[in-house]
Design an enzyme around this catalytic site. Sequence first.
Site, mmCIF file in Angstrom:
data_model
loop_
_atom_site.group_PDB
_atom_site.id
_atom_site.type_symbol
_atom_site.label_atom_id
_atom_site.label_comp_id
_atom_site.label_asym_id
_atom_site.label_seq_id
_atom_site.Cartn_x
_atom_site.Cartn_y
_atom_site.Cartn_z
ATOM 1 N N SER A 176 -18.919 43.407 21.773
ATOM 2 C CA SER A 176 -18.154 43.781 22.535
ATOM 3 C C SER A 176 -18.736 44.588 23.786
ATOM 4 C CB SER A 176 -16.859 44.448 22.063
ATOM 5 O OG SER A 176 -15.640 44.515 22.588
ATOM 6 N N ASP A 342 -11.956 34.609 18.397
ATOM 7 C CA ASP A 342 -12.026 35.623 19.296
ATOM 8 C C ASP A 342 -11.646 35.090 20.751
ATOM 9 O OD1 ASP A 342 -12.578 37.652 20.959
ATOM 10 O OD2 ASP A 342 -14.633 37.944 20.474
ATOM 11 N N HIS A 375 -11.469 38.967 17.487
ATOM 12 C CA HIS A 375 -12.459 39.712 17.998
ATOM 13 C C HIS A 375 -13.076 40.721 17.215
ATOM 14 C CE1 HIS A 375 -14.988 41.617 21.207
ATOM 15 N NE2 HIS A 375 -14.266 42.688 21.008
#
Lengths: 405, 222
Positions: A176, A342, A375
């Site tokens: 991320s 995700d 995610h």
Amino acid sequence: MGLKRQDLAARLDKMIKGETSPALEARAQALPGHQVELGHDEPLKLDCGVELNAFTVAYQTYGRLNADRSNAILVCHALTGDQFMTGDHPVTGKPGWWRQLVGPGLVLDTNRFFLICSNVIGGCLGTTGPKSINPETGQPWGLDFPVITIRDMVRAQRQLIDHLGIDKLFCVIGGSMGGMQVLEWASSYPERVYAAVPLATAARHTAQNIAFHEVGRQAIMADPEWHGGKYQEAGKIPRAGLSVARMTAHITYLSEPALHRKFGRRLQDRKELTYGFDADFQVESYLRHQGYSFVERFDANSYLYITRAMDYFDLASEHDGVLANAFKSTPVRFCIISFTSDWLFPTSENRDIVHALNAVAADVSFVEIESDAGHDAFLLDEPDFRNTLRGFLNGCAERLGIAAQ
Amino acid sequence: MSPDQGLPATSAPAPENLPERSQLRADLKLIADMIEKGSRVLDIGCEDGALLEYLFREKQVTGRGIELSQAGVNACVARGLSVIQGNADTDLGNYPDDAFDYAVLSQTLQAVHAPHLVLEQLARIGRKTIVSFPNFGYWKVRRRLLLQGRMPVTRVLPAQWYETPNIHLCTIRDFLLLCEDLNVEVERSLILDERGRMTTARSLWWANLIGQQAIFLLRRKS
């Protein structure tokens, strides 16, 4: 999720009164781990034009640096992560965010590698950020803290790595926002990185992601307890606003199948609907819990600054609008991993990075892992993910002759 | 060479009876033998990475792979190879010209959507291109069509017509005509019999009949 209604009510009460927990404060002040003050020899030149002549970086290390200093892995944490990757967290008491991957014999094997993880600049767990005292005023920086970028975070990390006497990192890894830092590392300091592993990330923050961040920031700033960012001086915490920001964000970290599997439409500690606005559904209770517990460990202004840093990230724009230019003749070995469910950093965004790397014929591996965890999958120990990552790191370590210690 | 005048003689002798150092499939071994030591290779459709690993260990090749199946990519990356999940039709356009010494497309050409565009990309990306494919002109294929009126099912084309991934089958002659159109010339060609052994053919006509598979080493015409 085993939270009882009374417990939630008590928390809500505390939230409304805006009290801070003394025990919590004490724990946060007696933060374990390393802290180093940097910037004296070389000021930290931020993208916004401000230079910091003294800043603190808090970091943790795991494992041992080998004799030729070739086994160091820098782990870059995500938006609300911190340097405490594994073991009990000093503030929350809960296990670290990457406990499933970091440890002896695990993928990020502390018997083999020396792991470094530092709290990002702008953060709130020991590294200089808006919560810190501005030496010029003697007051917390608040919104006077300069706006930071992903590149600024990486510049600060680079100074830390210099301080630790490491010329070349074996690997820089992160998911991320951590993945954004990995890309920035590989682009800014290619000669200092052997392998780069950006996970579930993107080379730019999309309009949708900026939009979600803006909702979170507006929630914080709409909270009267935020006091224009000077809540510390007012002895308050914008709990409601920060909780809502976290609740919104948390939804984006999951997926519909994951939410369905976990909660469905099940009710929370009750047999039927209450015809009111209590948390009837388990999913509501869960989100409220996520919100409340987040407030206990995170600073609202830090949340504003770090989300902003992600919004501003667009690696191509630093290179004439062509992402491939960020990696021209790069010697770095890349392994990019995305996850099927995700939707915050979808495979397409990750694949754009792969294509840019292909355009410079870089050494790149790319895998999309099947997972319904959304995610957050990069935080979990999914077997395909673990095996791929282990294989990549082993392959790299083998080529460099890094053995277990 | 014109596709209507016999095949060029194979320039190198058949691989000698060296002891096998790894369990590489016979056709992949023949491809590996065409590749010079220390070169840069892109293997498109690299499956579990057997060829790339062999080339890395035995020929110190810098290898990259592209593989469609997630299982294949996982297997490759897990054994330390640099492989991306992707597909020949969409993921070749980004590579720069001459990025590799060899672009290898083994047993994949017949499964792509646009073989002519893929071949064009390969010839652009690789200084040389190695392509292997099942020959639809093979005599058993012709016989089954002629006598039974059925789509052929053979050792190298084991699937029924309704479930085959092979959507663009061609004969050796078709392939050579395409090369001609794309301004690509054949540097070496290998014709394989039913057991995957190299065989010799006096003419293209004959090769197109007895070859169950073919492997071509190609280069752009100067």
